[in-house]
Design a protein around this motif. Structure first.
Motif, PDB file in Angstrom:
ATOM      1  N   LYS A 203     -63.831  42.528  54.295  1.00  0.00           N
ATOM      2  CA  LYS A 203     -63.155  43.580  53.534  1.00  0.00           C
ATOM      3  C   LYS A 203     -62.843  43.108  52.111  1.00  0.00           C
ATOM      4  CE  LYS A 203     -62.756  46.784  56.759  1.00  0.00           C
ATOM      5  NZ  LYS A 203     -63.332  48.144  56.602  1.00  0.00           N
ATOM      6  N   LYS A 204     -63.674  42.180  51.625  1.00  0.00           N
ATOM      7  CA  LYS A 204     -63.559  41.648  50.261  1.00  0.00           C
ATOM      8  C   LYS A 204     -62.176  41.041  49.989  1.00  0.00           C
ATOM      9  CE  LYS A 204     -67.014  44.860  48.440  1.00  0.00           C
ATOM     10  NZ  LYS A 204     -67.332  45.885  47.425  1.00  0.00           N
ATOM     11  N   ASN A 205     -61.588  40.477  51.036  1.00  0.00           N
ATOM     12  CA  ASN A 205     -60.265  39.839  50.920  1.00  0.00           C
ATOM     13  C   ASN A 205     -59.216  40.784  50.343  1.00  0.00           C
ATOM     14  OD1 ASN A 205     -61.084  37.479  52.088  1.00  0.00           O
ATOM     15  ND2 ASN A 205     -61.014  36.236  50.243  1.00  0.00           N
ATOM     16  N   SER A 206     -59.373  42.081  50.617  1.00  0.00           N
ATOM     17  CA  SER A 206     -58.367  43.040  50.158  1.00  0.00           C
ATOM     18  C   SER A 206     -57.097  42.891  50.984  1.00  0.00           C
ATOM     19  CB  SER A 206     -58.908  44.469  50.258  1.00  0.00           C
ATOM     20  OG  SER A 206     -59.315  44.760  51.583  1.00  0.00           O
ATOM     21  N   PHE A 207     -55.968  43.172  50.355  1.00  0.00           N
ATOM     22  CA  PHE A 207     -54.668  42.918  50.969  1.00  0.00           C
ATOM     23  C   PHE A 207     -54.120  44.149  51.681  1.00  0.00           C
ATOM     24  CE2 PHE A 207     -54.437  39.872  47.285  1.00  0.00           C
ATOM     25  CZ  PHE A 207     -54.548  38.725  48.050  1.00  0.00           C
ATOM     26  N   THR A 208     -53.628  43.932  52.883  1.00  0.00           N
ATOM     27  CA  THR A 208     -52.902  44.961  53.619  1.00  0.00           C
ATOM     28  C   THR A 208     -51.404  44.689  53.523  1.00  0.00           C
ATOM     29  OG1 THR A 208     -52.924  43.692  55.666  1.00  0.00           O
ATOM     30  CG2 THR A 208     -54.800  45.178  55.268  1.00  0.00           C
ATOM     31  N   THR A 209     -50.616  45.650  53.948  1.00  0.00           N
ATOM     32  CA  THR A 209     -49.167  45.467  53.974  1.00  0.00           C
ATOM     33  C   THR A 209     -48.794  44.257  54.817  1.00  0.00           C
ATOM     34  OG1 THR A 209     -48.803  47.833  53.672  1.00  0.00           O
ATOM     35  CG2 THR A 209     -46.977  46.570  54.565  1.00  0.00           C
ATOM     36  N   ALA A 210     -49.448  44.114  55.974  1.00  0.00           N
ATOM     37  CA  ALA A 210     -49.159  42.971  56.852  1.00  0.00           C
ATOM     38  C   ALA A 210     -49.490  41.650  56.169  1.00  0.00           C
ATOM     39  CB  ALA A 210     -49.946  43.103  58.153  1.00  0.00           C
ATOM     40  N   MET A 211     -50.557  41.626  55.381  1.00  0.00           N
ATOM     41  CA  MET A 211     -50.919  40.390  54.674  1.00  0.00           C
ATOM     42  C   MET A 211     -49.889  40.040  53.602  1.00  0.00           C
ATOM     43  SD  MET A 211     -55.043  40.965  54.411  1.00  0.00           S
ATOM     44  CE  MET A 211     -55.407  39.484  53.452  1.00  0.00           C
ATOM     45  N   TYR A 212     -49.406  41.043  52.882  1.00  0.00           N
ATOM     46  CA  TYR A 212     -48.350  40.772  51.892  1.00  0.00           C
ATOM     47  C   TYR A 212     -47.115  40.198  52.566  1.00  0.00           C
ATOM     48  CZ  TYR A 212     -50.791  43.253  48.124  1.00  0.00           C
ATOM     49  OH  TYR A 212     -51.695  43.633  47.151  1.00  0.00           O
ATOM     50  N   ALA A 213     -46.740  40.776  53.702  1.00  0.00           N
ATOM     51  CA  ALA A 213     -45.578  40.268  54.430  1.00  0.00           C
ATOM     52  C   ALA A 213     -45.827  38.831  54.875  1.00  0.00           C
ATOM     53  CB  ALA A 213     -45.274  41.155  55.628  1.00  0.00           C
ATOM     54  N   GLY A 214     -47.037  38.568  55.370  1.00  0.00           N
ATOM     55  CA  GLY A 214     -47.373  37.221  55.807  1.00  0.00           C
ATOM     56  C   GLY A 214     -47.353  36.217  54.674  1.00  0.00           C
ATOM     57  N   MET A 215     -47.898  36.595  53.514  1.00  0.00           N
ATOM     58  CA  MET A 215     -47.908  35.678  52.372  1.00  0.00           C
ATOM     59  C   MET A 215     -46.496  35.415  51.860  1.00  0.00           C
ATOM     60  SD  MET A 215     -51.382  36.654  50.245  1.00  0.00           S
ATOM     61  CE  MET A 215     -50.908  38.342  49.888  1.00  0.00           C
ATOM     62  N   ALA A 216     -45.662  36.437  51.867  1.00  0.00           N
ATOM     63  CA  ALA A 216     -44.265  36.238  51.466  1.00  0.00           C
ATOM     64  C   ALA A 216     -43.581  35.274  52.421  1.00  0.00           C
ATOM     65  CB  ALA A 216     -43.531  37.574  51.432  1.00  0.00           C
ATOM     66  N   ASP A 217     -43.853  35.417  53.718  1.00  0.00           N
ATOM     67  CA  ASP A 217     -43.264  34.506  54.705  1.00  0.00           C
ATOM     68  C   ASP A 217     -43.738  33.074  54.495  1.00  0.00           C
ATOM     69  OD1 ASP A 217     -41.886  36.582  55.891  1.00  0.00           O
ATOM     70  OD2 ASP A 217     -43.332  36.871  57.517  1.00  0.00           O
ATOM     71  N   VAL A 218     -45.021  32.891  54.209  1.00  0.00           N
ATOM     72  CA  VAL A 218     -45.557  31.548  53.957  1.00  0.00           C
ATOM     73  C   VAL A 218     -44.862  30.905  52.767  1.00  0.00           C
ATOM     74  CG1 VAL A 218     -47.602  30.254  53.242  1.00  0.00           C
ATOM     75  CG2 VAL A 218     -47.799  31.990  55.024  1.00  0.00           C
ATOM     76  N   LEU A 219     -44.717  31.670  51.699  1.00  0.00           N
ATOM     77  CA  LEU A 219     -44.047  31.149  50.505  1.00  0.00           C
ATOM     78  C   LEU A 219     -42.597  30.787  50.805  1.00  0.00           C
ATOM     79  CD1 LEU A 219     -45.644  33.609  47.999  1.00  0.00           C
ATOM     80  CD2 LEU A 219     -45.611  31.150  47.635  1.00  0.00           C
ATOM     81  N   ASP A 220     -41.896  31.651  51.527  1.00  0.00           N
ATOM     82  CA  ASP A 220     -40.491  31.375  51.859  1.00  0.00           C
ATOM     83  C   ASP A 220     -40.371  30.116  52.718  1.00  0.00           C
ATOM     84  OD1 ASP A 220     -39.682  33.603  50.453  1.00  0.00           O
ATOM     85  OD2 ASP A 220     -39.450  34.878  52.228  1.00  0.00           O
ATOM     86  N   GLN A 221     -41.266  29.969  53.705  1.00  0.00           N
ATOM     87  CA  GLN A 221     -41.228  28.804  54.576  1.00  0.00           C
ATOM     88  C   GLN A 221     -41.580  27.525  53.816  1.00  0.00           C
ATOM     89  OE1 GLN A 221     -43.642  29.602  58.109  1.00  0.00           O
ATOM     90  NE2 GLN A 221     -42.841  31.686  58.182  1.00  0.00           N
ATOM     91  N   ALA A 222     -42.595  27.605  52.953  1.00  0.00           N
ATOM     92  CA  ALA A 222     -42.997  26.435  52.173  1.00  0.00           C
ATOM     93  C   ALA A 222     -41.896  26.030  51.188  1.00  0.00           C
ATOM     94  CB  ALA A 222     -44.295  26.727  51.421  1.00  0.00           C
ATOM     95  N   GLN A 223     -41.209  27.023  50.637  1.00  0.00           N
ATOM     96  CA  GLN A 223     -40.095  26.740  49.729  1.00  0.00           C
ATOM     97  C   GLN A 223     -38.986  25.993  50.460  1.00  0.00           C
ATOM     98  OE1 GLN A 223     -39.580  27.599  46.174  1.00  0.00           O
ATOM     99  NE2 GLN A 223     -38.114  26.027  46.674  1.00  0.00           N
ATOM    100  N   ALA A 224     -38.693  26.396  51.689  1.00  0.00           N
ATOM    101  CA  ALA A 224     -37.577  25.820  52.436  1.00  0.00           C
ATOM    102  C   ALA A 224     -37.918  24.488  53.097  1.00  0.00           C
ATOM    103  CB  ALA A 224     -37.116  26.816  53.501  1.00  0.00           C
ATOM    104  N   ASP A 225     -39.204  24.201  53.287  1.00  0.00           N
ATOM    105  CA  ASP A 225     -39.629  23.002  54.015  1.00  0.00           C
ATOM    106  C   ASP A 225     -39.737  21.816  53.062  1.00  0.00           C
ATOM    107  OD1 ASP A 225     -40.864  21.051  55.530  1.00  0.00           O
ATOM    108  OD2 ASP A 225     -42.380  22.390  56.378  1.00  0.00           O
ATOM    109  N   ALA A 226     -38.863  20.841  53.249  1.00  0.00           N
ATOM    110  CA  ALA A 226     -38.867  19.669  52.366  1.00  0.00           C
ATOM    111  C   ALA A 226     -40.157  18.869  52.487  1.00  0.00           C
ATOM    112  CB  ALA A 226     -37.665  18.780  52.680  1.00  0.00           C
TER     113      ALA A 226
ATOM    114  N   THR B 235     -51.583  35.876  60.813  1.00  0.00           N
ATOM    115  CA  THR B 235     -52.547  36.943  61.064  1.00  0.00           C
ATOM    116  C   THR B 235     -53.925  36.338  60.897  1.00  0.00           C
ATOM    117  OG1 THR B 235     -53.516  38.944  60.112  1.00  0.00           O
ATOM    118  CG2 THR B 235     -52.176  37.621  58.641  1.00  0.00           C
ATOM    119  N   THR B 236     -54.933  36.911  61.534  1.00  0.00           N
ATOM    120  CA  THR B 236     -56.282  36.384  61.386  1.00  0.00           C
ATOM    121  C   THR B 236     -56.799  36.547  59.961  1.00  0.00           C
ATOM    122  OG1 THR B 236     -57.175  38.500  62.123  1.00  0.00           O
ATOM    123  CG2 THR B 236     -56.891  36.793  63.793  1.00  0.00           C
TER     124      THR B 236
END
Length: 258
Positions: free
Chosen positions: A26-49, A5-6
């Protein structure tokens, strides 16, 4: 990884994935889409050797104002499968080192996520706050467990019961952050430290982090689930409704009836 997401910028180089919160208007406030995106980043980084370290950073004037209240009220986290709780579980269970760079306000989850980071570097303009009670809800991200452990009960009580902010020097003394530098230098310092970590033997890093956190993982997961369930219930209650109405109407809330 591509930018999901942008509002989130993701870059991977030299074994380091950097997640930049990029919603300064927007003072870097989090939206639902941003939480989903951050969770995806963490999951991908965890799985990527190929990813050895994760960096989370904001802007030199703002880390995060916490939830985007309008978006939050439109899509409240009514179940533990909500994106915000997915993100909390992902960051708390991430087995690789996490380095955070924090400048300016870090409100609500902007502070509580830091309990799950391994190295936290802050600008001298950083201001931390966990004003959950002031919003008629309860702590999240296992902060009701981790804040007293890290900060001591008295200081945790001031932060969680009064919701009073505390500055970078206090956060350093409490052990919430690792070092204070000028805001313009924070992100660069976090990158240098992340690169040092990425150059170390991965098995040693993972084992050391796991050993330091051993015995806590189950407690954190249990507390996070308990907080999440209670948080969802309290959102529907009159005190929270008054708090959020007052916020949107830019007035002081009246809790005298609650």
């Amino acid at each position: 990884m591509k930018n999901l997401t942008t509002d989130l910028l993701i870059d991977t180089a030299g074994g380091v994935t950097t997640l930049t919160i990029h919603r300064v208007a927007k003072k870097n406030s989090f939206t639902t889409a941003m939480y989903a995106g951050m969770a995806d980043v963490l999951d991908q980084a965890q799985a990527d050797a190929g990813v050895r370290v994760l960096v989370i950073q904001g802007h030199e004037t703002i880390f995060s104002a916490g939830n985007d209240i309008a978006n939050f009220l439109q899509t409240p986290p009514t179940t533990l499968d909500a994106p915000v709780f997915r993100f909390m579980r992902a960051i708390s269970s991430f087995t690789k080192p996490i380095v955070a760079a924090v400048c300016g306000p870090a409100v609500g989850i902007g502070t509580t996520m830091l309990f799950h980071c391994d190295l936290v570097y802050a600008g001298d303009n950083a201001a931390f706050s966990m004003p959950f009670v002031n919003l008629g809800v309860c702590p999240e991200a296992a902060s009701s467990l981790l804040a007293p452990q890290r900060m001591g009960y008295g200081r945790a009580a001031e932060a969680l019961l009064l919701g009073e902010p505390f500055m970078a020097e206090a956060a350093l003394e409490m052990g919430l952050i690792s070092r204070i530098v000028p805001p313009a230098e924070v992100n660069a310092l976090a990158q240098r430290q992340a690169q040092k970590l990425a150059a170390k033997p991965m098995r040693s890093l993972l084992a050391s982090k796991r050993l330091m956190k051993q015995g806590q993982a189950e407690l954190v997961a249990q507390r996070m689930a308990e907080e999440g369930t209670l948080f969802g219930q309290m959102l529907a209650e009159p005190a929270a409704q008054e708090a959020f109405s007052a916020f949107m109407e830019k007035r002081k809330p009246d809790f005298s009836a609650f």
